[in-house]
Design an enzyme around this catalytic site. Structure first.
Site, PDB file in Angstrom:
ATOM      1  N   CYS A   1       0.987  -0.823   0.149  1.00 35.42           N
ATOM      2  CA  CYS A   1      -0.033  -0.256  -0.189  1.00 35.42           C
ATOM      3  C   CYS A   1       0.889   1.485   0.222  1.00 35.42           C
ATOM      4  O   CYS A   1       2.082   1.087   0.216  1.00 35.42           O
ATOM      5  CB  CYS A   1      -1.061  -0.218   1.532  1.00 35.42           C
ATOM      6  SG  CYS A   1      -0.268   0.208   2.556  1.00 35.42           S
TER       7      CYS A   1
ATOM      8  N   CYS B   1       3.285   1.681   2.697  1.00 31.56           N
ATOM      9  CA  CYS B   1       4.518   0.970   2.959  1.00 31.56           C
ATOM     10  C   CYS B   1       5.493   0.813   2.024  1.00 31.56           C
ATOM     11  O   CYS B   1       6.592   1.059   1.844  1.00 31.56           O
ATOM     12  CB  CYS B   1       3.506  -0.923   2.355  1.00 31.56           C
ATOM     13  SG  CYS B   1       2.752  -1.580   3.386  1.00 31.56           S
TER      14      CYS B   1
END
Lengths: 78, 133
Positions: free
Chosen positions: A11, A14
């Site tokens: 995502c 991250c």
């Protein structure tokens, strides 16, 4: 060589951690092997239930946060 | 590039449950599994936290929402979480809901339903999400 593992399923948060890690290595002139781990089962096997997470030489240092580039430089040099 | 969804976007919810020898500990454990299957949160390993496994302790401390389910008033699950210096956002005790603890017996669907409904009510009353600062 230092071994840095970045844990996250891909995502935005991250990816930001991975980007900050690479920027910190460049800024600090630090050589390290960076490994991205996206498999949830691999994370769970390491006891990681909160992402993003970061490990240095096998030890989890950060969980659920994205440190700044400067914070990471300090962490890598410690 | 595809952007995947993960826990860090929505806040990490971890459910820790007593899984004692009586019906209510096992009912709590069953509810924790159902919450995981319904996508409410991930089921955490209470034994790992109690065993001071570093990454599991850090997970409990780093979660945005921690749900703790206890079968009886001894509150062992909550004690483990607090001992690990993590915070419970929601704590349910099955016997406080009028359920009877029966040692060595299996859980029933009614017991799980009572726990589930109470947790749903509690979370809804606090907008379903609690961020621990």
């Amino acid at each position: 060589m230092m071994r840095i593992e970045v844990f996250g399923t891909g995502c935005a948060k991250c990816k930001r951690l991975e980007k900050n890690v690479n920027e910190a290595l460049a800024k600090g002139g630090i050589r390290a092997e960076v490994i991205k781990i996206e498999d949830i089962d691999a994370m769970t096997d390491r006891g990681i239930m909160v992402t993003p997470a970061l490990a240095i030489d096998g030890d989890i240092k950060i969980m659920g946060k994205v440190p700044s580039v400067d914070e990471l430089v300090a962490m890598f040099k410690a | 590039m595809e952007e995947k969804k993960c826990s860090c976007q929505t806040g990490t919810v971890i459910v820790y449950s007593c899984s004692g020898n009586a019906n209510l500990g096992q009912a709590c454990n069953e509810l924790a599994q159902r919450l995981m299957e319904r996508g409410v949160g991930r089921m955490g390993c209470l034994a790992g936290v109690g065993g001071h496994v570093p990454n599991m302790v850090l997970s409990a401390q780093s979660a945005d929402e921690v749900i703790v389910l206890d079968g009886c008033q001894m509150g062992c699950a909550l004690k483990i979480i607090e001992h690990a210096e993590a915070k419970a956002s929601f704590h349910l005790v099955a016997t406080d809901l009028g359920l009877a603890k029966k040692n060595g017996k299996r859980w029933s669907e009614d017991e799980v339903k009572v726990l589930d409904e109470e947790l749903t009510r509690l979370r809804r009353s606090r907008n379903g999400f609690v961020r621990i600062e």
